[in-house]
Design an enzyme around this catalytic site. Structure first.
Site, mmCIF file in Angstrom:
data_model
loop_
_atom_site.group_PDB
_atom_site.id
_atom_site.type_symbol
_atom_site.label_atom_id
_atom_site.label_comp_id
_atom_site.label_asym_id
_atom_site.label_seq_id
_atom_site.Cartn_x
_atom_site.Cartn_y
_atom_site.Cartn_z
ATOM 1 N N HIS A 1 14.858 -40.758 11.491
ATOM 2 C CA HIS A 1 13.961 -40.769 10.336
ATOM 3 C C HIS A 1 13.961 -42.170 9.746
ATOM 4 O O HIS A 1 14.990 -42.857 9.731
ATOM 5 C CB HIS A 1 14.466 -39.769 9.283
ATOM 6 C CG HIS A 1 14.003 -40.064 7.889
ATOM 7 N ND1 HIS A 1 14.799 -40.710 6.954
ATOM 8 C CD2 HIS A 1 12.820 -39.826 7.268
ATOM 9 C CE1 HIS A 1 14.129 -40.835 5.822
ATOM 10 N NE2 HIS A 1 12.928 -40.318 5.988
ATOM 11 N N VAL B 1 9.816 -46.386 4.232
ATOM 12 C CA VAL B 1 9.778 -47.516 3.294
ATOM 13 C C VAL B 1 8.653 -47.251 2.302
ATOM 14 O O VAL B 1 7.609 -46.718 2.671
ATOM 15 C CB VAL B 1 9.581 -48.881 3.991
ATOM 16 C CG1 VAL B 1 10.866 -49.319 4.686
ATOM 17 C CG2 VAL B 1 8.424 -48.852 4.987
ATOM 18 N N GLY C 1 1.120 -32.862 -5.928
ATOM 19 C CA GLY C 1 -0.140 -32.404 -5.331
ATOM 20 C C GLY C 1 -0.484 -33.130 -4.066
ATOM 21 O O GLY C 1 -1.651 -33.298 -3.722
ATOM 22 N N GLY C 2 0.539 -33.570 -3.345
ATOM 23 C CA GLY C 2 0.315 -34.261 -2.074
ATOM 24 C C GLY C 2 -0.189 -33.306 -1.002
ATOM 25 O O GLY C 2 -0.289 -32.088 -1.201
ATOM 26 N N ARG C 3 -0.494 -33.861 0.139
ATOM 27 C CA ARG C 3 -1.044 -33.063 1.240
ATOM 28 C C ARG C 3 0.094 -32.382 1.996
ATOM 29 O O ARG C 3 0.916 -33.035 2.632
ATOM 30 C CB ARG C 3 -1.835 -33.977 2.173
ATOM 31 C CG ARG C 3 -2.522 -33.238 3.316
ATOM 32 C CD ARG C 3 -3.450 -34.200 4.031
ATOM 33 N NE ARG C 3 -4.191 -33.534 5.087
ATOM 34 C CZ ARG C 3 -3.821 -33.539 6.377
ATOM 35 N NH1 ARG C 3 -2.711 -34.150 6.741
ATOM 36 N NH2 ARG C 3 -4.568 -32.926 7.277
#
Length: 303
Positions: free
Chosen positions: A109, A112, A261-263
């Site tokens: 993983h 940045v 509220g991200g995708r």
């Protein structure tokens, strides 16, 4: 020292970084390519998710760029930074998770990011964060030493104490408290970086980003053709469960993304395609699986 952050420079770099990492991973896989999925966020901003599945080397690989903004921050961001309340924000970053086919190749993983919060009449509050970490299923000293040597090389130009500080932070951050075990063998983790000023902080973020493939791909090349059977595959799927647990319970990026509220598809692209849980399973004493717990899931100085 009081340089104004150059958001366009950060964004241009991150978009180029996504492209270069995808290209390097495609070259290593040799079979599949990344499918790019551009998306818009209803509350402001958007991004591009690049996903490779069912490759010759990588079972799934996701490399995500996002640039989101809004009028107020989610609770995950203001809980420890009350001074951010009431400010508009912009967040941009590249995050990636690689789940290989071969159990002898570790999951990895990297991330940045840059964050800025602004309010009329006041100085902006900004910082960089990120790092990379390695999650092997079967440990090899030479692989872990190479990983940490490369991490140290990324940090050395910025001060003698930088690697040790961010290595320790990584060990503490990627820790499953409910399991009382580290997620893997660590690497680097940094956040809230702004004390060096904008230019040097940006250079540090770039150094971390550019050392990721130098750290990971040599390990992939060395292990990707190792023979394995059902036992190793079964253990890989079981250990992937720990990865899922960490990302859903503790990971700041996951929590921030979901709360802001991200995708959802892009946020959860870090999940492995196949995974197993088993009630109260323990490795057989003296086995290669037990060695992971006894030797490698113990924070230590590898370089």
């Amino acid at each position: 020292m009081n340089q104004q952050p150059d958001l366009e420079a950060v964004k241009k770099y991150l978009m180029g970084l996504q492209k270069s990492i995808c290209s390097a991973l495609e070259n290593e896989d040799g079979k599949e390519v990344f499918i790019a999925d551009e998306w818009q966020r209803e509350l402001g901003g958007g991004g591009k998710s690049c996903v490779l599945t069912n490759g010759a080397v990588f079972e799934s690989a996701g490399v995500n760029f996002s640039h989101v903004f809004g009028d107020s921050l989610p609770a995950s961001a203001t809980a420890h930074r009350p001074e951010l309340a009431g400010r508009t924000f912009q967040a941009m970053g590249v995050s990636l998770v690689i789940h290989p086919c071969n159990p002898y190749v570790p999951t990895s993983h990297a991330n940045v990011r840059f964050f800025i919060a602004e309010k009329d009449g006041e100085d902006p509050i900004w910082w960089f964060g990120g790092g990379f970490d390695l999650t092997p299923y079967y440990g090899f000293d030479e692989d872990v030493i190479h990983w940490h040597q490369t991490a140290r090389q990324a940090c050395d130009p910025f001060g003698d104490d930088v690697y040790a500080k961010y290595k320790q932070w990584c060990d503490e951050y990627f820790y499953l408290k409910h399991r009382n075990e580290p997620r893997g063998v660590g690497g680097l983790f940094f956040d809230d970086l702004n004390e060096w000023g904008f230019e040097k902080s940006l250079q540090f973020m770039q150094s971390i980003a550019e050392h990721y493939t130098k750290a990971y791909l040599p390990i992939v090349k060395k292990r990707k053709n190792t023979n394995f059977g059902d036992r190793e595959r079964d253990f890989q799927l079981y250990r992937r469960g720990r990865y899922v647990e960490f990302n859903l319970v503790y990971d700041r990026g996951t929590l921030f993304g979901l709360q802001s509220g991200g995708r959802t598809e892009s946020i959860l692209m870090s999940m492995p395609p196949l995974v197993k849980w088993r009630y109260n399973w323990q490795p057989e004493k003296g086995s290669a699986e037990a060695e992971l717990y006894d030797k490698y899931l113990k924070p230590r100085n590898w370089v």
